[in-house]
Design a protein around this motif. Structure first.
Motif, PDB file in Angstrom:
ATOM      1  N   UNK A   1       0.837  -1.195   0.000  1.00 61.00           N
ATOM      2  CA  UNK A   1       0.000   0.000   0.000  1.00 61.00           C
ATOM      3  C   UNK A   1       0.870   1.242   0.000  1.00 61.00           C
ATOM      4  N   UNK A   2       0.476   2.238  -0.768  1.00 60.50           N
ATOM      5  CA  UNK A   2       1.099   3.551  -0.682  1.00 60.50           C
ATOM      6  C   UNK A   2       0.744   4.166   0.678  1.00 60.50           C
ATOM      7  N   UNK A   3       1.621   5.010   1.192  1.00 54.14           N
ATOM      8  CA  UNK A   3       1.381   5.642   2.496  1.00 54.14           C
ATOM      9  C   UNK A   3       0.074   6.421   2.520  1.00 54.14           C
ATOM     10  N   UNK A   4      -0.371   6.887   1.357  1.00 52.64           N
ATOM     11  CA  UNK A   4      -1.616   7.664   1.307  1.00 52.64           C
ATOM     12  C   UNK A   4      -2.835   6.821   1.653  1.00 52.64           C
ATOM     13  N   UNK A   5      -2.684   5.512   1.680  1.00 51.89           N
ATOM     14  CA  UNK A   5      -3.807   4.645   2.054  1.00 51.89           C
ATOM     15  C   UNK A   5      -4.299   4.950   3.465  1.00 51.89           C
ATOM     16  N   UNK A   6      -3.447   5.552   4.279  1.00 55.18           N
ATOM     17  CA  UNK A   6      -3.877   5.883   5.637  1.00 55.18           C
ATOM     18  C   UNK A   6      -5.112   6.784   5.632  1.00 55.18           C
ATOM     19  N   UNK A   7      -5.277   7.568   4.564  1.00 55.10           N
ATOM     20  CA  UNK A   7      -6.429   8.461   4.506  1.00 55.10           C
ATOM     21  C   UNK A   7      -7.744   7.689   4.336  1.00 55.10           C
ATOM     22  N   UNK A   8      -7.676   6.510   3.721  1.00 60.83           N
ATOM     23  CA  UNK A   8      -8.852   5.651   3.652  1.00 60.83           C
ATOM     24  C   UNK A   8      -9.058   4.965   4.999  1.00 60.83           C
ATOM     25  N   UNK A   9      -7.954   4.513   5.610  1.00 60.53           N
ATOM     26  CA  UNK A   9      -8.042   3.866   6.921  1.00 60.53           C
ATOM     27  C   UNK A   9      -8.702   4.782   7.949  1.00 60.53           C
ATOM     28  N   UNK A  10      -8.377   6.081   7.904  1.00 61.14           N
ATOM     29  CA  UNK A  10      -8.942   7.001   8.912  1.00 61.14           C
ATOM     30  C   UNK A  10     -10.107   7.827   8.367  1.00 61.14           C
ATOM     31  N   UNK A  11     -10.621   7.432   7.214  1.00 56.60           N
ATOM     32  CA  UNK A  11     -11.802   8.057   6.587  1.00 56.60           C
ATOM     33  C   UNK A  11     -11.635   9.577   6.485  1.00 56.60           C
ATOM     34  N   UNK A  12     -10.503   9.985   5.900  1.00 55.10           N
ATOM     35  CA  UNK A  12     -10.224  11.397   5.606  1.00 55.10           C
ATOM     36  C   UNK A  12     -10.208  12.291   6.848  1.00 55.10           C
ATOM     37  N   UNK A  13      -9.783  11.734   7.967  1.00 57.23           N
ATOM     38  CA  UNK A  13      -9.735  12.532   9.195  1.00 57.23           C
ATOM     39  C   UNK A  13      -8.762  13.695   9.093  1.00 57.23           C
ATOM     40  N   UNK A  14      -7.762  13.588   8.213  1.00 54.41           N
ATOM     41  CA  UNK A  14      -6.741  14.638   8.097  1.00 54.41           C
ATOM     42  C   UNK A  14      -7.108  15.716   7.079  1.00 54.41           C
ATOM     43  N   UNK A  15      -8.248  15.574   6.417  1.00 55.74           N
ATOM     44  CA  UNK A  15      -8.642  16.543   5.399  1.00 55.74           C
ATOM     45  C   UNK A  15      -9.758  17.442   5.906  1.00 55.74           C
ATOM     46  N   UNK A  16      -9.712  18.691   5.494  1.00 56.23           N
ATOM     47  CA  UNK A  16     -10.823  19.628   5.687  1.00 56.23           C
ATOM     48  C   UNK A  16     -10.779  20.605   4.529  1.00 56.23           C
ATOM     49  N   UNK A  17     -11.900  21.238   4.251  1.00 54.12           N
ATOM     50  CA  UNK A  17     -11.977  22.203   3.150  1.00 54.12           C
ATOM     51  C   UNK A  17     -11.695  23.599   3.701  1.00 54.12           C
ATOM     52  N   UNK A  18     -10.743  24.312   3.109  1.00 52.72           N
ATOM     53  CA  UNK A  18     -10.288  25.587   3.692  1.00 52.72           C
ATOM     54  C   UNK A  18     -11.193  26.773   3.392  1.00 52.72           C
TER      55      UNK A  18
END
Length: 278
Positions: free
Chosen positions: A178-195
């Motif tokens: 898995x690419x490291x970016x898979x963590x965003x699926x694992x945590x259901x986009x917890x690190x993203x927000x719309x600015x």
């Protein structure tokens, strides 16, 4: 700017992606359009679906806009999207990057991105979204998390064994691929927000599918980790063969594999934000 990430560019993979990747419920798209309507009145001239793949998240927007453009970095995915017989006449597809969306400034009422934004330079993507959006136009970022398999009959003992098999395959055998970016699926986009001020996160949706065992196997075959595994181990047996055999053993299926079904459940997140008025 970093080069675009291309993990789904092969024609064969685009076909697998189209056939086996799940589609978001229609209610998700209704929620997005209702959010847009809160501050913006019809007619809505243009929506752009970035990272559109073969168009599963592009076509549902067509009834609400005069024109919808699907954009993807992969020529193979765009070719697969164009070939679909259910494309509405107001839908168009273009090859392009999420960080440089191929539409003019201040021309778009809605930008969507479903199950793709974790592959982008997110800051550059948001900057370009702001460029293309009209005042009070909206950005909607959607994703579904990891699926949990279960029986359709509610057999908790079998459910536990199936889930152990699934996670051992996902985290064990596939873990290194898995690419490291898979963590965003694992945590259901917890690190993203719309600015944008007042942006929201909606976790009220769930993706539920009852599919046959071959379709379940087909879905796993569309994983980017599976493609990486097969590229690095071209002479090894396909691990999905053993996975399917063990799955059938757990299910104790007496009917043909093509008729045996499992239920997959995954959480859905919808991030919604609105560009300020002038």
């Amino acid at each position: 700017m970093a080069a675009p990430i291309k993990l789904f560019e092969e024609a064969a993979h685009a076909s697998v992606y189209l056939k086996y990747r799940p589609r978001l419920p229609q209610k998700v798209f209704e929620r997005i359009v209702e959010y847009l309507k809160e501050k913006k009145s019809k007619p809505f001239k243009l929506a752009v679906d970035v990272g559109c793949g073969p168009g599963q998240s592009t076509r549902p927007l067509a009834p609400h806009f005069e024109k919808v453009i699907g954009v993807d970095v992969s020529d193979a995915q765009i070719e697969a999207a164009v070939k679909q017989t259910d494309n509405p006449p107001n839908v168009e597809y273009r090859t392009g990057q999420g960080e440089t969306i191929p539409v003019p400034d201040n021309s778009v009422s809605l930008v969507t991105c479903c199950q793709a934004v974790h592959w982008f330079d997110y800051a550059a993507f948001c900057k370009d979204v702001d460029r293309v959006l009209l005042p009070s136009g909206c950005l909607a970022v959607c994703a579904y998390g990891n699926f949990v398999p279960e029986t359709c009959e509610g057999d908790l003992t079998k459910d536990k064994k199936m889930q152990q098999l699934h996670w051992n395959f996902y985290k064990g055998l596939m873990g290194a691929y898995w690419d490291d970016r898979r963590r965003h699926i694992d945590n259901v986009y917890a690190e993203f927000s719309i600015p944008y001020e007042g942006s929201i996160r909606d976790d009220s949706f769930q993706l539920v599918q009852e599919i046959t065992v071959p379709s379940y196997i087909g879905y796993i075959s569309s994983w980017s980790s599976m493609r990486a595994f097969l590229r690095k181990n071209p002479d090894s047996p396909n691990p999905l063969i053993g996975f399917q055999e063990r799955l059938i053993e757990i299910l104790g299926a007496e009917t043909q594999t093509e008729q045996t079904k499992v239920r997959l459940k995954a959480p859905i997140v919808v991030l919604l934000g609105r560009k300020p008025p002038p």
